[in-house]
Design an enzyme around this catalytic site. Structure first.
Site, PDB file in Angstrom:
ATOM      1  N   ASN A   1      -7.004  33.289  27.172  1.00 54.92           N
ATOM      2  CA  ASN A   1      -5.594  33.278  27.564  1.00 54.92           C
ATOM      3  C   ASN A   1      -5.329  34.590  28.288  1.00 54.92           C
ATOM      4  OD1 ASN A   1      -5.443  30.954  26.055  1.00 54.92           O
ATOM      5  ND2 ASN A   1      -4.141  31.800  24.451  1.00 54.92           N
TER       6      ASN A   1
ATOM      7  N   GLU B   1      -5.828  33.258  19.978  1.00 55.26           N
ATOM      8  CA  GLU B   1      -5.422  34.666  20.081  1.00 55.26           C
ATOM      9  C   GLU B   1      -5.389  35.427  18.763  1.00 55.26           C
ATOM     10  OE1 GLU B   1      -1.792  35.116  22.262  1.00 55.26           O
ATOM     11  OE2 GLU B   1      -2.533  34.070  24.031  1.00 55.26           O
TER      12      GLU B   1
ATOM     13  N   TYR C   1      -2.576  36.756  31.067  1.00 54.39           N
ATOM     14  CA  TYR C   1      -1.289  36.818  31.769  1.00 54.39           C
ATOM     15  C   TYR C   1      -1.166  38.014  32.703  1.00 54.39           C
ATOM     16  CZ  TYR C   1       0.240  33.141  28.596  1.00 54.39           C
ATOM     17  OH  TYR C   1       0.351  31.955  27.926  1.00 54.39           O
TER      18      TYR C   1
ATOM     19  N   ARG D   1      -3.769  20.592  26.052  1.00 53.89           N
ATOM     20  CA  ARG D   1      -4.086  21.478  24.934  1.00 53.89           C
ATOM     21  C   ARG D   1      -2.861  21.587  24.041  1.00 53.89           C
ATOM     22  NH1 ARG D   1      -3.916  27.780  24.429  1.00 53.89           N
ATOM     23  NH2 ARG D   1      -4.568  27.846  22.261  1.00 53.89           N
TER      24      ARG D   1
ATOM     25  N   GLU E   1      -4.853  29.369  28.667  1.00 56.13           N
ATOM     26  CA  GLU E   1      -3.447  29.710  28.959  1.00 56.13           C
ATOM     27  C   GLU E   1      -3.403  30.671  30.128  1.00 56.13           C
ATOM     28  OE1 GLU E   1      -1.013  31.374  25.799  1.00 56.13           O
ATOM     29  OE2 GLU E   1      -1.712  29.853  24.386  1.00 56.13           O
TER      30      GLU E   1
ATOM     31  N   HIS F   1      -2.803  27.854  15.556  1.00 56.45           N
ATOM     32  CA  HIS F   1      -2.009  28.574  16.554  1.00 56.45           C
ATOM     33  C   HIS F   1      -0.855  29.274  15.813  1.00 56.45           C
ATOM     34  CE1 HIS F   1      -1.145  28.730  21.083  1.00 56.45           C
ATOM     35  NE2 HIS F   1      -0.238  29.515  20.539  1.00 56.45           N
TER      36      HIS F   1
END
Ligand SMILES: *[C@@H]1O[C@H](CO)[C@@H](O)[C@H](O)[C@H]1NC(C)=O
Ligand SMILES: *[C@@H]1O[C@H](CO)[C@@H](O)[C@H](O)[C@H]1NC(C)=O
Ligand SMILES: *[C@@H]1O[C@H](CO)[C@@H](O)[C@H](O)[C@H]1NC(C)=O
Ligand SMILES: *[C@@H]1O[C@H](CO)[C@@H](O)[C@H](O)[C@H]1NC(C)=O
Ligand SMILES: *[C@@H]1O[C@H](CO)[C@@H](O)[C@H](O)[C@H]1NC(C)=O
Ligand SMILES: *[C@@H]1O[C@H](CO)[C@@H](O)[C@H](O)[C@H]1NC(C)=O
Ligand SMILES: *[C@@H]1O[C@H](CO)[C@@H](O)[C@H](O)[C@H]1NC(C)=O
Ligand SMILES: *[C@@H]1O[C@H](CO)[C@@H](O)[C@H](O)[C@H]1NC(C)=O
Ligand SMILES: *[C@@H]1O[C@H](CO)[C@@H](O)[C@H](O)[C@H]1NC(C)=O
Length: 501
Positions: free
Chosen positions: A337, A197, A339, A106, A400, A152
């Site tokens: 994505n 995002e 985290y 990606r 991600e 991005h």
């Protein structure tokens, strides 16, 4: 290499057994992913390419923002002028991708490299197209699928100066850019992401440069979001009508969110806060794209607050009938994505976006943190994927997931190794035990790179970069070695557990 692999695997298993256990942890699942599950790595153009003004590339907001570094916005005052120099060293990236055994890579296209002002009418830069052709062809020659993000964060300055994402004329500019990308690369690129995002860039000060988005009550983020949803939908419709019939690819969007867990899972107020929080962070985009309208809870809350403030219209814009039809059902899949996670509860004293959502967040002191202070909460990943599945029932690609370390981190990145192992295992549980349709996973990131306002002070790479080394050699960390094994095994085969008994 062989010794390192077996040592790492054994260390991990022991660490996993001895890790801290909370009420929400459960047993490690020894099982493999469904056949055909896609493993990959992720980067983005501004964070790795460098070559910021080479071969006709236009300037982006990140070139400007990092060069000006007004008020010391960038932690180390650095910029992405060279970064990992992937503009010249893309073959090195392909080599390490091959060594990892990934199915896909990606990366993102820098809009201003291909269309210097951002507007197609001003000209397309053939040298920029040539660069992405070299990268795409190099990947395909090694059997690696390109998975391409169109946007991005590096908006061409030519569009920023006329209002950027606050000016709805950008919607057509994005459609024009999409057409160039599909036309030039779509014969070989089968996986497309429109945006990365939006929840970050519509809420970030650098997206507005000299304008201040942090005014109460929030308005600019909602306008930005509105234009992003429209731009995404036009790009999707364009692909569907003009390119899909011959190119046969798939196109989606990548959203980001923590899992906002109810502070007390048994408390109905906290459950409602979790629901609001997830819809303000994720549903804000997923709902219009999948259902043709903003989440009803957002509509209700922002409309009410706007009215109470004596405004004649809501801060949250609406889609007219024509736009509703265009946006409704405008994605093939959801990219995510992820985290970290946090707890939420009701609050009537929060400000800005949390004020609109009537929530307040908190952490748990028992949670381990990564090197840059983000909480490590593997079970939150399963909760999020399962929630996405239950709420929207769409195919999911994890685009991600990863661990941020401090700048002084070396090759022995045991906390990152453990992070990947535990997070990937929670993803496996969501698929195998909860039925989520997750089809692929990309680790962030292939290499240490430019981490936006943290500059080079944060490292997310599974390959180490010594920024003083003129060669910028990509050196595998322990996490690269352990991910290579997880990818090759397609998860955690049951016999792995037998090896240590
Ligand atoms: C919006 O962009 C267009 C060009 O695409 C420009 O003509 C117009 O002035 C911009 N509007 C504002 C308010 O800046
Ligand atoms: C289109 O792609 C799908 C998989 O993404 C594949 O099953 C199908 O055979 C392809 N169709 C054509 C006409 O190539
Ligand atoms: C929530 O309820 C379950 C079952 O009723 C109980 O086991 C658990 O301890 C409760 N959790 C909290 C945080 O109160
Ligand atoms: C979106 O499309 C679905 C399916 O056609 C339909 O049921 C729904 O009412 C549409 N949403 C809106 C807001 O029109
Ligand atoms: C609504 O209020 C804005 C200022 O807040 C004003 O510019 C606009 O003309 C008003 N619109 C209507 C329809 O009253
Ligand atoms: C704010 O919330 C608290 C409970 O958290 C409640 O006691 C209070 O009445 C609320 N205030 C307003 C103005 O709604
Ligand atoms: C980084 O590279 C420089 C220049 O080659 C070298 O002096 C330094 O020792 C290297 N640092 C590390 C941690 O390898
Ligand atoms: C840099 O690359 C050149 C050419 O590949 C090589 O000869 C040299 O040893 C490398 N230097 C370092 C410090 O890796
Ligand atoms: C464990 O299982 C994997 C695939 O599930 C297989 O490739 C491997 O050979 C097995 N290893 C042992 C030691 O049985």
């Amino acid at each position: 290499m062989r010794n390192i692999i077996s040592f790492s695997a054994l260390t991990l298993l022991l660490l996993n057994c001895g890790g801290s256990v909370t009420a929400q942890d459960d047993e490690f699942l020894y099982d493999t992913f469904p056949p055909g599950f896609m493993w990959g790595q992720a980067t983005s153009a501004y964070q790795v390419e460098g070559g910021w003004n080479e071969d006709g590339k236009g300037e982006s907001i990140w070139d400007t923002w990092s060069h000006e570094n007004l008020g010391g916005n960038i932690a180390d005052g650095s910029n992405g002028d060279v970064a990992c120099d992937s503009y010249h060293k893309y073959a090195d990236d392909i080599k390490i991708l091959k060594d990892l055994g990934v199915n896909f890579y990606r990366f993102s296209i820098a809009w201003a490299r291909v269309i210097p002002t951002g507007r197609v009418a001003d000209g397309v830069n053939q040298a920029g197209i040539d660069y992405y052709n070299r990268l795409i062809d190099g990947l395909l020659a090694e059997g690696i699928e390109p998975f391409v993000t169109l946007y991005h964060w590096d908006l061409p300055m030519g569009l920023e100066v006329t209002g950027g994402w606050l000016n709805d004329s950008i919607v057509d500019d994005f459609e024009d850019y999409s057409r160039v990308a599909f036309r030039e690369f779509g014969d070989r690129v089968k996986y497309w992401l429109t945006f990365n995002e939006p929840h970050v860039f519509c809420l970030a000060r650098w997206n507005y440069l000299s304008q201040n988005p942090f005014v109460e009550p929030p308005e600019k983020p909602y306008i930005c979001a509105h234009n992003v949803v429209k731009a995404h939908a036009l790009s999707f419709r364009l692909y569907d009508a003009e390119f899909r019939p011959t190119q046969n690819g798939t196109i989606g969007i990548t959203l980001n969110t923590n899992w906002a867990a109810p502070k007390n899972p048994n408390n109905t107020d906290d459950q409602a806060a979790s629901f609001r929080s997830m819809h303000f962070s994720f549903g804000w985009w997923a709902n219009p794209i999948i259902r043709g309208e903003y989440p009803p809870i957002m509509r209700e809350l922002v409309d009410r607050k706007s009215q109470e403030a004596g405004r004649n219209s809501s801060r949250l814009p609406s889609f007219d009938a024509q736009w509703t039809e265009i946006i409704n059902g405008s994605t093939d899949f959801l990219g995510i994505n992820h985290y970290s996670s946090h707890f939420v509860e009701y609050s009537n004293t929060s400000t800005w976006m949390d004020g609109d959502a009537e929530v307040k967040g908190s952490g748990d002191p028992s949670w381990e943190q990564n090197g840059i202070g983000w909480s490590i909460v593997p079970w939150g990943f399963r909760k999020l994927l399962t929630w996405m599945h239950e709420e929207y029932s769409y195919p999911i690609y994890v685009t991600e997931n990863g661990y941020g370390g401090r700048g002084d981190e070396g090759l022995d990145d045991e906390p990152r190794v453990r992070y990947y192992r535990n997070y990937i295992n929670e993803m496996l549980k969501s698929i195998k035990l909860d039925g989520a349709d997750v089809r692929g996973y990309a680790a962030w990131s292939l290499i240490d790179n430019y981490e936006w306002e943290l500059g080079y002070t944060a490292r997310f790479g599974i390959h180490y970069l010594n920024y003083s080394d003129p060669n910028l050699t990509r050196i595998p960390k322990d996490s690269a070695i352990s991910l290579t094994k997880i990818f090759a095994d397609n998860g955690f085969p049951a016999n792995e557990s037998l090896l240590i008994v």
